[in-house]
Scaffold this motif. Structure first.
Motif, short mmCIF file in Angstrom:
data_model
loop_
_atom_site.label_atom_id
_atom_site.label_comp_id
_atom_site.label_asym_id
_atom_site.label_seq_id
_atom_site.Cartn_x
_atom_site.Cartn_y
_atom_site.Cartn_z
N ASP A 90 81.65 -65.67 -3.17
CA ASP A 90 81.04 -64.29 -2.77
C ASP A 90 80.70 -64.12 -1.10
O ASP A 90 80.57 -65.39 -0.64
N ASN A 91 80.40 -63.10 -0.79
CA ASN A 91 80.15 -62.88 0.58
C ASN A 91 78.76 -63.64 0.96
O ASN A 91 78.68 -63.98 2.23
N LEU A 111 86.77 -66.37 1.53
CA LEU A 111 86.50 -66.01 -0.08
C LEU A 111 87.85 -66.37 -1.11
O LEU A 111 89.06 -66.31 -0.68
N ARG A 122 86.96 -58.60 -4.83
CA ARG A 122 86.88 -59.46 -3.64
C ARG A 122 86.12 -60.66 -3.86
O ARG A 122 86.27 -61.68 -3.41
N GLU A 123 85.04 -60.60 -4.69
CA GLU A 123 84.16 -61.55 -4.98
C GLU A 123 83.98 -61.82 -6.53
O GLU A 123 84.15 -61.09 -7.29
#
Length: 157
Positions: A90-91, A111, A122-123
């Motif tokens: 994750d970010n 990522l 995205r995560e």
């Protein structure tokens, strides 16, 4: 040529060991276990030495992935000397890794789901405080991203 891959989440008991175990099996199935070295770590140190979360292990095993040999460890600046791919779940963990990254690092830091095929995510969501569905979603996302990562690495071998 050997390619070293490190999967990173927060505590190294759910997401990153799941990715580690799945990718390990996919690499073995592809006959590339001598060319690709895999590890996982957490940016936090709370679970050092512990086995993956029992739910993560159970659901992974139901899909044919054994996580029982994995033990949590914390990321270390020396990881940037060892791993060509450092993949955050994750970010927040990516930001922690970017702060740790030496300016000389030439590998891929990003990522993990950038290698997946689900544009909705995205995560990799942290399933720790949720129910069983969260662990199943993690498995789905990680399986897809592992396929994409393996394809990317094969182009380099």
């Amino acid at each position: 040529m050997t390619v070293n891959v490190l999967f990173v989440c927060l505590g190294n008991i759910c997401r990153s060991p799941t990715a580690h175990g799945i990718f390990e099996q996919k690499v073995k199935n592809a006959g590339l276990q001598d060319e690709i070295v895999i590890d996982s770590a957490g940016t936090g140190g709370w679970h050092i030495g512990k086995s993956p979360d029992a739910r993560a292990s159970q659901f992974a095993l139901e899909r044919g992935y054994d996580l029982s040999h994995l033990r949590a460890r914390q990321t270390d600046p020396s990881d940037f000397l060892t791993y060509q791919y450092i993949l955050a779940m994750d970010n927040a963990n990516l930001a922690d890794l970017k702060r740790m990254k030496p300016s000389s690092y030439k590998g891929h830091l990003g990522l993990f789901l950038d290698f997946g095929d689900n544009p909705q995510y995205r995560e990799v969501p942290d399933p720790y405080y949720g129910g069983d569905d969260g662990f199943q979603l993690v498995l789905d996302l990680v399986e897809s991203a592992c396929d994409g990562l393996l394809l990317d690495i094969r182009h380099q071998l």
